[in-house]
Write a protein that holds these residues in place. Structure first.
Motif, PDB file in Angstrom:
ATOM      1  N   ALA A   5       0.823  -1.205   0.000  1.00 48.57           N
ATOM      2  CA  ALA A   5       0.000   0.000   0.000  1.00 48.57           C
ATOM      3  C   ALA A   5       0.861   1.261   0.000  1.00 48.57           C
ATOM      4  O   ALA A   5       0.562   2.224  -0.720  1.00 48.57           O
ATOM      5  N   LEU A   6       1.925   1.277   0.783  1.00 46.36           N
ATOM      6  CA  LEU A   6       2.818   2.439   0.812  1.00 46.36           C
ATOM      7  C   LEU A   6       3.486   2.648  -0.550  1.00 46.36           C
ATOM      8  O   LEU A   6       3.621   3.791  -1.013  1.00 46.36           O
ATOM      9  N   ARG A   7       3.872   1.578  -1.193  1.00 43.78           N
ATOM     10  CA  ARG A   7       4.472   1.695  -2.529  1.00 43.78           C
ATOM     11  C   ARG A   7       3.450   2.202  -3.549  1.00 43.78           C
ATOM     12  O   ARG A   7       3.775   3.011  -4.423  1.00 43.78           O
ATOM     13  N   ALA A   8       2.221   1.730  -3.433  1.00 40.08           N
ATOM     14  CA  ALA A   8       1.168   2.191  -4.335  1.00 40.08           C
ATOM     15  C   ALA A   8       0.880   3.677  -4.110  1.00 40.08           C
ATOM     16  O   ALA A   8       0.686   4.431  -5.074  1.00 40.08           O
ATOM     17  N   LEU A   9       0.853   4.113  -2.858  1.00 37.73           N
ATOM     18  CA  LEU A   9       0.675   5.534  -2.550  1.00 37.73           C
ATOM     19  C   LEU A   9       1.816   6.366  -3.126  1.00 37.73           C
ATOM     20  O   LEU A   9       1.596   7.415  -3.736  1.00 37.73           O
ATOM     21  N   ALA A  10       3.052   5.893  -2.946  1.00 40.45           N
ATOM     22  CA  ALA A  10       4.215   6.612  -3.469  1.00 40.45           C
ATOM     23  C   ALA A  10       4.161   6.707  -4.987  1.00 40.45           C
ATOM     24  O   ALA A  10       4.458   7.762  -5.567  1.00 40.45           O
ATOM     25  N   GLU A  11       3.751   5.646  -5.625  1.00 37.75           N
ATOM     26  CA  GLU A  11       3.666   5.655  -7.094  1.00 37.75           C
ATOM     27  C   GLU A  11       2.585   6.626  -7.565  1.00 37.75           C
ATOM     28  O   GLU A  11       2.757   7.303  -8.575  1.00 37.75           O
ATOM     29  N   LYS A  12       1.491   6.714  -6.834  1.00 32.58           N
ATOM     30  CA  LYS A  12       0.411   7.617  -7.219  1.00 32.58           C
ATOM     31  C   LYS A  12       0.802   9.081  -7.008  1.00 32.58           C
ATOM     32  O   LYS A  12       0.550   9.919  -7.868  1.00 32.58           O
ATOM     33  N   TYR A  13       1.385   9.391  -5.861  1.00 30.48           N
ATOM     34  CA  TYR A  13       1.614  10.787  -5.492  1.00 30.48           C
ATOM     35  C   TYR A  13       3.017  11.316  -5.778  1.00 30.48           C
ATOM     36  O   TYR A  13       3.213  12.524  -5.824  1.00 30.48           O
ATOM     37  N   SER A  14       3.980  10.445  -5.931  1.00 31.56           N
ATOM     38  CA  SER A  14       5.340  10.919  -6.247  1.00 31.56           C
ATOM     39  C   SER A  14       6.053   9.918  -7.150  1.00 31.56           C
ATOM     40  O   SER A  14       7.085   9.363  -6.787  1.00 31.56           O
ATOM     41  N   PRO A  15       5.495   9.696  -8.339  1.00 31.80           N
ATOM     42  CA  PRO A  15       6.095   8.722  -9.256  1.00 31.80           C
ATOM     43  C   PRO A  15       7.490   9.150  -9.694  1.00 31.80           C
ATOM     44  O   PRO A  15       7.746  10.336  -9.919  1.00 31.80           O
ATOM     45  N   GLY A  16       8.376   8.173  -9.759  1.00 30.06           N
ATOM     46  CA  GLY A  16       9.722   8.440 -10.252  1.00 30.06           C
ATOM     47  C   GLY A  16      10.659   9.117  -9.284  1.00 30.06           C
ATOM     48  O   GLY A  16      11.801   9.403  -9.630  1.00 30.06           O
ATOM     49  N   ILE A  17      10.225   9.376  -8.069  1.00 28.88           N
ATOM     50  CA  ILE A  17      11.110   9.996  -7.071  1.00 28.88           C
ATOM     51  C   ILE A  17      12.082   8.924  -6.588  1.00 28.88           C
ATOM     52  O   ILE A  17      11.688   7.844  -6.156  1.00 28.88           O
ATOM     53  N   SER A  18      13.366   9.232  -6.656  1.00 27.08           N
ATOM     54  CA  SER A  18      14.396   8.213  -6.408  1.00 27.08           C
ATOM     55  C   SER A  18      14.429   7.694  -4.979  1.00 27.08           C
ATOM     56  O   SER A  18      14.811   6.549  -4.759  1.00 27.08           O
TER      57      SER A  18
END
Length: 164
Positions: free
Chosen positions: A112-125
């Motif tokens: 879920a945390l990875r899905a949230l990160a992908e939705k709100y900050s895609p491509g952030i290293s």
């Protein structure tokens, strides 16, 4: 729980409902607050594998309200445009009714945390670094839908909006 729309001609198709859920930045959830009052709060979220995930701090009023709420509704406005000529709003919205469950499984929480990160900050290293850092202190809850409806403005309003 009311399941059927009164104005069935305004119902959105399943594909449009799914798109609104997947792409909208936030929605408003209703939780049990203090003294019988509802606590409605806007939240960022992610929709993954048929459930809606929310996260937050494991302390504070929102956390307390999540702890005392089992059944809820979550409202998402995918579009809103005032159309002065017909004194109406050209809208699309989705309402999800369901049950809240605290996510305690580490693998699901990571997902879920990875899905949230992908939705709100895609491509952030450094997304993964932040996810691993927050894993132990973030509160995660999921809304398991029991019923989902989508509704849009009437045809008259939609047509007037096209001319606006």
């Amino acid at each position: 729980m009311r399941k059927e729309l009164t104005r069935t001609k305004q119902a959105l198709d399943e594909e449009t409902v799914r798109k609104i859920i997947e792409t909208t930045a936030y929605g408003v959830i209703s939780l049990n607050g203090d003294d019988g009052y509802l606590y409605t709060v806007p939240l960022s979220y992610v929709y993954a594998d048929g459930v809606v995930y929310f996260h937050g701090s494991p302390r504070g009023y929102k956390y307390e309200c999540f702890q005392r709420t089992d059944k809820t509704s979550f409202s998402i406005v995918g579009q809103s445009q005032v159309v002065p000529s017909v004194r109406a709003n050209n809208f699309q919205s989705v309402l999800i009714w369901g049950r809240l469950q605290t996510v305690t499984d580490t693998a699901e929480k990571l997902y879920a945390l990875r899905a949230l990160a992908e939705k709100y900050s895609p491509g952030i290293s450094d997304n993964e670094e932040e996810i691993q850092h927050s894993l132990n202190y973030v509160f995660m809850v999921k809304l398991v839908p029991e019923w989902i409806t989508g509704k849009q403005a009437s045809l008259e309003v939609r047509e007037a909006a096209e001319k606006f």
